[in-house]
Design a protein around this motif. Structure first.
Motif, PDB file in Angstrom:
ATOM      1  N   ARG A   1      51.627  69.229  49.193  1.00 48.19           N
ATOM      2  CA  ARG A   1      52.742  68.368  48.964  1.00 48.19           C
ATOM      3  C   ARG A   1      52.346  67.287  48.343  1.00 48.19           C
ATOM      4  NH1 ARG A   1      57.297  65.815  53.266  1.00 48.19           N
ATOM      5  NH2 ARG A   1      58.560  64.653  51.692  1.00 48.19           N
ATOM      6  N   ALA A   2      51.375  66.645  48.758  1.00 42.83           N
ATOM      7  CA  ALA A   2      51.131  65.326  48.119  1.00 42.83           C
ATOM      8  C   ALA A   2      50.510  65.538  46.647  1.00 42.83           C
ATOM      9  CB  ALA A   2      49.683  64.487  48.769  1.00 42.83           C
ATOM     10  N   GLU A   3      49.882  66.522  46.372  1.00 45.64           N
ATOM     11  CA  GLU A   3      49.359  66.995  44.813  1.00 45.64           C
ATOM     12  C   GLU A   3      50.669  67.332  44.128  1.00 45.64           C
ATOM     13  OE1 GLU A   3      45.737  66.808  43.798  1.00 45.64           O
ATOM     14  OE2 GLU A   3      46.659  65.185  45.237  1.00 45.64           O
ATOM     15  N   ARG A   4      51.682  67.901  44.648  1.00 46.33           N
ATOM     16  CA  ARG A   4      53.138  68.459  43.916  1.00 46.33           C
ATOM     17  C   ARG A   4      53.863  67.322  43.274  1.00 46.33           C
ATOM     18  NH1 ARG A   4      55.402  73.134  43.262  1.00 46.33           N
ATOM     19  NH2 ARG A   4      53.862  74.101  44.750  1.00 46.33           N
ATOM     20  N   GLU A   5      53.716  66.162  44.288  1.00 47.33           N
ATOM     21  CA  GLU A   5      54.535  64.858  43.947  1.00 47.33           C
ATOM     22  C   GLU A   5      53.930  64.125  43.048  1.00 47.33           C
ATOM     23  OE1 GLU A   5      54.666  62.628  47.740  1.00 47.33           O
ATOM     24  OE2 GLU A   5      56.208  64.158  48.678  1.00 47.33           O
ATOM     25  N   ARG A   6      52.571  64.295  42.978  1.00 48.23           N
ATOM     26  CA  ARG A   6      51.537  63.648  42.005  1.00 48.23           C
ATOM     27  C   ARG A   6      51.751  64.141  40.516  1.00 48.23           C
ATOM     28  NH1 ARG A   6      44.979  63.680  41.977  1.00 48.23           N
ATOM     29  NH2 ARG A   6      44.692  62.593  39.989  1.00 48.23           N
ATOM     30  N   ALA A   7      51.717  65.604  40.490  1.00 45.86           N
ATOM     31  CA  ALA A   7      52.153  66.490  39.556  1.00 45.86           C
ATOM     32  C   ALA A   7      53.457  66.122  38.757  1.00 45.86           C
ATOM     33  CB  ALA A   7      52.020  67.854  39.688  1.00 45.86           C
ATOM     34  N   GLN A   8      54.488  66.012  39.698  1.00 51.09           N
ATOM     35  CA  GLN A   8      55.887  65.726  39.428  1.00 51.09           C
ATOM     36  C   GLN A   8      55.796  64.306  38.432  1.00 51.09           C
ATOM     37  OE1 GLN A   8      58.500  67.862  39.356  1.00 51.09           O
ATOM     38  NE2 GLN A   8      59.614  66.356  38.219  1.00 51.09           N
ATOM     39  N   TYR A   9      55.148  63.256  39.298  1.00 48.62           N
ATOM     40  CA  TYR A   9      55.070  62.041  38.757  1.00 48.62           C
ATOM     41  C   TYR A   9      54.399  61.896  37.269  1.00 48.62           C
ATOM     42  CZ  TYR A   9      54.226  56.981  38.018  1.00 48.62           C
ATOM     43  OH  TYR A   9      54.137  55.886  37.777  1.00 48.62           O
ATOM     44  N   ALA A  10      53.306  62.946  37.043  1.00 44.47           N
ATOM     45  CA  ALA A  10      52.695  62.954  35.945  1.00 44.47           C
ATOM     46  C   ALA A  10      53.601  63.499  34.866  1.00 44.47           C
ATOM     47  CB  ALA A  10      51.522  63.732  35.883  1.00 44.47           C
ATOM     48  N   LEU A  11      54.284  64.708  35.211  1.00 45.36           N
ATOM     49  CA  LEU A  11      55.337  65.351  34.404  1.00 45.36           C
ATOM     50  C   LEU A  11      56.335  64.474  33.781  1.00 45.36           C
ATOM     51  CD1 LEU A  11      56.069  67.775  32.877  1.00 45.36           C
ATOM     52  CD2 LEU A  11      57.398  68.437  35.365  1.00 45.36           C
ATOM     53  N   ALA A  12      56.776  63.710  34.770  1.00 44.10           N
ATOM     54  CA  ALA A  12      57.853  62.695  34.343  1.00 44.10           C
ATOM     55  C   ALA A  12      57.088  61.673  33.266  1.00 44.10           C
ATOM     56  CB  ALA A  12      58.366  61.828  35.488  1.00 44.10           C
ATOM     57  N   GLN A  13      55.928  61.140  33.435  1.00 42.41           N
ATOM     58  CA  GLN A  13      55.261  60.364  32.570  1.00 42.41           C
ATOM     59  C   GLN A  13      55.272  61.186  31.079  1.00 42.41           C
ATOM     60  OE1 GLN A  13      51.924  59.404  34.929  1.00 42.41           O
ATOM     61  NE2 GLN A  13      52.432  57.348  34.529  1.00 42.41           N
ATOM     62  N   ASP A  14      54.844  62.444  31.142  1.00 47.83           N
ATOM     63  CA  ASP A  14      54.725  63.098  29.782  1.00 47.83           C
ATOM     64  C   ASP A  14      56.205  62.954  29.103  1.00 47.83           C
ATOM     65  OD1 ASP A  14      52.102  63.772  30.692  1.00 47.83           O
ATOM     66  OD2 ASP A  14      52.823  65.472  31.507  1.00 47.83           O
ATOM     67  N   PHE A  15      57.034  63.312  29.855  1.00 49.13           N
ATOM     68  CA  PHE A  15      58.377  63.413  29.337  1.00 49.13           C
ATOM     69  C   PHE A  15      58.900  62.083  28.641  1.00 49.13           C
ATOM     70  CE2 PHE A  15      59.577  66.918  32.339  1.00 49.13           C
ATOM     71  CZ  PHE A  15      59.275  67.856  31.394  1.00 49.13           C
ATOM     72  N   LEU A  16      58.498  60.879  29.459  1.00 51.53           N
ATOM     73  CA  LEU A  16      58.941  59.641  29.109  1.00 51.53           C
ATOM     74  C   LEU A  16      58.117  59.234  27.529  1.00 51.53           C
ATOM     75  CD1 LEU A  16      60.197  57.069  29.556  1.00 51.53           C
ATOM     76  CD2 LEU A  16      58.579  56.158  30.738  1.00 51.53           C
ATOM     77  N   LYS A  17      56.923  59.457  27.531  1.00 54.30           N
ATOM     78  CA  LYS A  17      56.120  59.382  26.558  1.00 54.30           C
ATOM     79  C   LYS A  17      56.406  60.139  25.365  1.00 54.30           C
ATOM     80  CE  LYS A  17      52.901  56.300  28.118  1.00 54.30           C
ATOM     81  NZ  LYS A  17      52.652  54.959  27.223  1.00 54.30           N
ATOM     82  N   ALA A  18      56.916  61.331  25.430  1.00 55.55           N
ATOM     83  CA  ALA A  18      57.303  62.137  24.335  1.00 55.55           C
ATOM     84  C   ALA A  18      58.735  61.919  23.952  1.00 55.55           C
ATOM     85  CB  ALA A  18      57.366  63.726  24.974  1.00 55.55           C
ATOM     86  N   GLY A  19      59.531  60.685  24.695  1.00 53.82           N
ATOM     87  CA  GLY A  19      60.685  60.400  24.059  1.00 53.82           C
ATOM     88  C   GLY A  19      61.777  61.352  24.634  1.00 53.82           C
ATOM     89  N   LEU A  20      61.582  62.306  25.677  1.00 57.07           N
ATOM     90  CA  LEU A  20      62.508  63.033  26.216  1.00 57.07           C
ATOM     91  C   LEU A  20      62.881  62.573  27.601  1.00 57.07           C
ATOM     92  CD1 LEU A  20      60.394  66.483  26.202  1.00 57.07           C
ATOM     93  CD2 LEU A  20      62.212  65.821  24.385  1.00 57.07           C
ATOM     94  N   PHE A  21      64.070  61.364  26.983  1.00 60.64           N
ATOM     95  CA  PHE A  21      64.337  60.496  28.294  1.00 60.64           C
ATOM     96  C   PHE A  21      65.175  61.358  29.294  1.00 60.64           C
ATOM     97  CE2 PHE A  21      64.040  57.180  24.636  1.00 60.64           C
ATOM     98  CZ  PHE A  21      63.083  56.914  24.928  1.00 60.64           C
TER      99      PHE A  21
END
Length: 385
Positions: free
Chosen positions: A105-125
């Motif tokens: 679960r902890a790693e899944r939450e970490r991956a979800q947070y990293a994915l959100a950062q990817d979307f933000l940097k890509a401009g996919l708000f």
């Protein structure tokens, strides 16, 4: 049929030998896998430290192939892709992690947070907002709300920003009162632009409630009252600004002087401005005092006094303009003040600047001390370029 114990005596050593051989083979394979994966990992880390990101990515991909179950390698690879601007590849790495059913679960939450950062940097708000919102009630909840707050500010979604900042403050993430006041002020400006005066007034009232000591709501309230011709009330609002945020009063000092003249309260305003100016002289306070000056002689006196305290090129230009307006020559004391201001303004320009790196120096260098380039200094001062 009787059991022959001789077969048992022969079978036991054989079974033991086969088991030992199988364990040795498995152990050797495991050791090879463990040796190859860290080797590729440390190789990638070394390349990354040497700013060789392309080769580092190749090394990390090799490490992931040797040990696909190691999530830390996936995170390192995804972060590398994001730093390089390869957001699509970063998204694929982190989505692959989320697709694993055995991920803790902890790693899944970490991956979800990293994915959100990817979307933000890509401009996919939109996708970034959804990804951050899914992190509610997780270890990344505070980080996600802070990122959402930045996202709402960028998209100018002030109601959502107010809600998010309020929740952050309620969870003990710090004080967001000043920012909430700014959000309400932004809503007030939007309401004024569309002609909704009631909504603008309500938004400014909420801004004051959120941060009673904040300067911007008081500034906007006074400006709004002045535009409506309610100069007495505008002066009262700005008098409060003098008390709670005297450093910010310069933002409205010229408007304060205009309202004071319109309200017939010139003497009171001059006294207050003189008091503030004595504590912290500034160009805006000077401008307000000039607005309330009785004649040209007083304006010239105020300008000279200001130049004696602060070598301001703006004040020097104003003194010259005042002299031209009166069609009179500058006196010696005035000329000295102007000369002092011009000299102070010219001093930073009397330097040499490297054309390659921008390093500035008072003396001319044949080799730039900054970039070590030769003949990179134009043989002219900055003010001549």
């Amino acid at each position: 049929m009787e059991f022959d114990f001789q077969w048992l005596l022969l079978g036991l050593p054989l079974a033991f030998g086969l088991g030992w051989l199988a364990s040795r083979l498995d152990l050797r394979q495991w050791r090879r896998e463990q040796q190859s994966s860290p080797k590729a990992y440390f190789k990638g880390l070394n390349l990354l430290l040497n700013e060789q990101q392309d080769k580092a990515i190749d090394a990390f991909i090799e490490a992931v192939q040797h040990d696909p179950d190691t999530s830390d390698l996936h995170f390192a690879l995804g972060n590398l892709f994001r730093r390089r601007g390869e957001y699509e590849r970063a998204v694929r790495v982190h989505e692959h992690l989320l697709g694993r059913g055995d991920l803790p679960r902890a790693e899944r939450e970490r991956a979800q947070y990293a994915l959100a950062q990817d979307f933000l940097k890509a401009g996919l708000f939109d996708r970034a907002e959804a990804a951050y919102r899914s992190l509610e009630s997780t270890a990344f909840a505070t980080e996600a709300r802070l990122a959402l707050l930045t996202l709402y500010e960028r998209s100018r979604d002030w109601p959502a920003a107010i809600e998010t900042a309020t929740r952050l403050e309620a969870t003990g993430a710090g004080s967001f009162a000043q920012r909430i006041a700014h959000y309400h002020c932004e809503l007030a400006q939007e309401a004024e632009a569309r002609g909704d005066t009631d909504a603008a007034e309500q938004a400014l009232t909420r801004a004051r409630q959120a941060a009673p000591q904040a300067a911007r709501p008081i500034v906007m309230i006074g400006e709004r009252l002045a535009r409506q011709g309610r100069h007495d009330e505008a002066l009262a609002a700005w008098a409060e600004l003098m008390a709670v945020q005297p450093a910010a009063f310069g933002l409205v000092a010229p408007s304060y002087a205009i309202s004071a003249r319109a309200a017939g309260l010139v003497d009171e305003a001059r006294t207050r401005l003189e008091s503030l100016y004595a504590q912290a002289p500034s160009a805006e306070l000077l401008k307000a005092r000039l607005e309330l000056a009785s004649d040209g002689i007083e304006r010239r006196r105020l300008l000279v006094e200001h130049l004696e305290r602060l070598a301001s090129i703006t004040a020097a230009a104003s003194l010259v303009d005042e002299s031209l307006r009166q069609d009179s020559v500058l006196e010696r004391a005035e000329l000295l003040s102007v000369q002092k201001a011009i000299a102070a303004a010219a001093r930073p320009l009397q330097r040499y600047r490297c054309a390659a790196c921008g390093f500035e120096a008072q003396h001319y260098f044949w080799q730039c001390p900054g970039c070590q380039g030769w003949d990179s200094y134009p043989p002219r001062h900055i003010d001549e370029l």
